[in-house]
Design a protein around this motif. Sequence first.
Motif, PDB file in Angstrom:
ATOM      1  N   GLY A 146      -8.191   5.291  -2.582  1.00 15.15           N
ATOM      2  CA  GLY A 146      -6.926   5.221  -3.310  1.00 15.15           C
ATOM      3  C   GLY A 146      -6.276   6.554  -3.628  1.00 15.15           C
ATOM      4  O   GLY A 146      -5.126   6.594  -4.049  1.00 15.15           O
TER       5      GLY A 146
ATOM      6  N   LYS B 290       0.812  -1.216   0.000  1.00 21.54           N
ATOM      7  CA  LYS B 290       0.000   0.000   0.000  1.00 21.54           C
ATOM      8  C   LYS B 290       0.847   1.268   0.000  1.00 21.54           C
ATOM      9  O   LYS B 290       0.317   2.368  -0.113  1.00 21.54           O
ATOM     10  CB  LYS B 290      -0.974   0.001   1.173  1.00 21.54           C
ATOM     11  CG  LYS B 290      -0.347   0.134   2.528  1.00 21.54           C
ATOM     12  CD  LYS B 290      -1.401   0.139   3.608  1.00 21.54           C
ATOM     13  CE  LYS B 290      -0.757   0.339   4.960  1.00 21.54           C
ATOM     14  NZ  LYS B 290      -1.733   0.343   6.031  1.00 21.54           N
ATOM     15  N   ASP B 291       2.167   1.125   0.077  1.00 18.84           N
ATOM     16  CA  ASP B 291       3.056   2.287   0.037  1.00 18.84           C
ATOM     17  C   ASP B 291       3.401   2.715  -1.390  1.00 18.84           C
ATOM     18  O   ASP B 291       3.975   3.782  -1.583  1.00 18.84           O
ATOM     19  CB  ASP B 291       4.350   2.002   0.799  1.00 18.84           C
ATOM     20  CG  ASP B 291       4.118   1.872   2.293  1.00 18.84           C
ATOM     21  OD1 ASP B 291       3.104   2.407   2.785  1.00 18.84           O
ATOM     22  OD2 ASP B 291       4.939   1.219   2.964  1.00 18.84           O
ATOM     23  N   LYS B 292       3.055   1.901  -2.373  1.00 13.39           N
ATOM     24  CA  LYS B 292       3.333   2.248  -3.773  1.00 13.39           C
ATOM     25  C   LYS B 292       2.549   3.511  -4.132  1.00 13.39           C
ATOM     26  O   LYS B 292       1.401   3.676  -3.728  1.00 13.39           O
ATOM     27  CB  LYS B 292       2.922   1.095  -4.691  1.00 13.39           C
ATOM     28  CG  LYS B 292       3.122   1.389  -6.154  1.00 13.39           C
ATOM     29  CD  LYS B 292       2.646   0.248  -7.029  1.00 13.39           C
ATOM     30  CE  LYS B 292       2.742   0.660  -8.480  1.00 13.39           C
ATOM     31  NZ  LYS B 292       2.229  -0.350  -9.378  1.00 13.39           N
ATOM     32  N   ARG B 293       3.168   4.391  -4.895  1.00  7.97           N
ATOM     33  CA  ARG B 293       2.516   5.625  -5.329  1.00  7.97           C
ATOM     34  C   ARG B 293       2.646   5.761  -6.832  1.00  7.97           C
ATOM     35  O   ARG B 293       3.649   5.356  -7.420  1.00  7.97           O
ATOM     36  CB  ARG B 293       3.133   6.853  -4.654  1.00  7.97           C
ATOM     37  CG  ARG B 293       3.007   6.869  -3.133  1.00  7.97           C
ATOM     38  CD  ARG B 293       1.561   6.982  -2.704  1.00  7.97           C
ATOM     39  NE  ARG B 293       1.393   7.098  -1.264  1.00  7.97           N
ATOM     40  CZ  ARG B 293       1.065   6.088  -0.463  1.00  7.97           C
ATOM     41  NH1 ARG B 293       0.908   4.877  -0.959  1.00  7.97           N
ATOM     42  NH2 ARG B 293       0.891   6.271   0.817  1.00  7.97           N
ATOM     43  N   GLU B 294       1.629   6.347  -7.436  1.00  5.23           N
ATOM     44  CA  GLU B 294       1.643   6.593  -8.876  1.00  5.23           C
ATOM     45  C   GLU B 294       1.008   7.950  -9.140  1.00  5.23           C
ATOM     46  O   GLU B 294      -0.046   8.266  -8.597  1.00  5.23           O
ATOM     47  CB  GLU B 294       0.834   5.516  -9.602  1.00  5.23           C
ATOM     48  CG  GLU B 294       0.733   5.748 -11.090  1.00  5.23           C
ATOM     49  CD  GLU B 294      -0.083   4.682 -11.787  1.00  5.23           C
ATOM     50  OE1 GLU B 294      -1.174   5.014 -12.306  1.00  5.23           O
ATOM     51  OE2 GLU B 294       0.366   3.521 -11.820  1.00  5.23           O
TER      52      GLU B 294
ATOM     53  N   SER C 235      -4.186  -2.040  -8.226  1.00  3.58           N
ATOM     54  CA  SER C 235      -4.483  -2.922  -7.092  1.00  3.58           C
ATOM     55  C   SER C 235      -4.501  -4.386  -7.505  1.00  3.58           C
ATOM     56  O   SER C 235      -4.638  -5.270  -6.661  1.00  3.58           O
ATOM     57  CB  SER C 235      -5.835  -2.553  -6.471  1.00  3.58           C
ATOM     58  OG  SER C 235      -5.817  -1.238  -5.984  1.00  3.58           O
TER      59      SER C 235
ATOM     60  N   ARG D 220      -2.675   5.274  -4.916  1.00  8.16           N
ATOM     61  CA  ARG D 220      -2.041   4.091  -4.336  1.00  8.16           C
ATOM     62  C   ARG D 220      -2.979   2.906  -4.553  1.00  8.16           C
ATOM     63  O   ARG D 220      -4.193   3.072  -4.729  1.00  8.16           O
ATOM     64  CB  ARG D 220      -1.759   4.283  -2.845  1.00  8.16           C
ATOM     65  CG  ARG D 220      -3.021   4.307  -1.992  1.00  8.16           C
ATOM     66  CD  ARG D 220      -2.694   4.174  -0.510  1.00  8.16           C
ATOM     67  NE  ARG D 220      -3.865   4.218   0.312  1.00  8.16           N
ATOM     68  CZ  ARG D 220      -4.658   3.172   0.590  1.00  8.16           C
ATOM     69  NH1 ARG D 220      -4.403   1.990   0.085  1.00  8.16           N
ATOM     70  NH2 ARG D 220      -5.702   3.305   1.372  1.00  8.16           N
TER      71      ARG D 220
ATOM     72  N   VAL E 213      -4.269   9.619  -2.772  1.00  5.56           N
ATOM     73  CA  VAL E 213      -3.334  10.035  -1.733  1.00  5.56           C
ATOM     74  C   VAL E 213      -3.267  11.565  -1.691  1.00  5.56           C
ATOM     75  O   VAL E 213      -3.300  12.171  -0.637  1.00  5.56           O
ATOM     76  CB  VAL E 213      -1.932   9.442  -1.991  1.00  5.56           C
ATOM     77  CG1 VAL E 213      -0.917   9.974  -0.998  1.00  5.56           C
ATOM     78  CG2 VAL E 213      -1.988   7.925  -1.973  1.00  5.56           C
TER      79      VAL E 213
END
Length: 118
Positions: free
Chosen positions: A77, A13-17, A107, A31, A79
């Motif tokens: 989702g 869940k720390d992935k960012r786009e 996800s 996220r 952020v």
Amino acid sequence: MKKLTKEDILKGKDKRETFRVDAYDSDVVLRPLTDGELSEVFAVIGNVPLKSDGTPDGGQVDIVKNFKALRLVTSLGLVEPKLSVDEVGDMKFGVPEQIGTRILEISGISSAVKKELR
């Protein structure tokens, strides 16, 4: 062989786009959703009837529930900016679908389920 650790599990869940929202000519940060969050989303939709081939039957899905589910996906989702479900509902029509669909993709939701949520 490497063992899976709690830290490894929680990193997902720390992935960012960064995602471009053309309707606002701006970027947002997204996220992926966790398993628990996706369970919340699917609880909004309820049971989805299946076709004879085992794929979801989109013709039998309540469109209002779909929109509610996509607003929830978008709220969870997003952020930056962080928005409540009600605030997501105030966005331009179609934007929560666009953002929510991308969140579902990152996800790991399959294309058949993504189509049902649109």
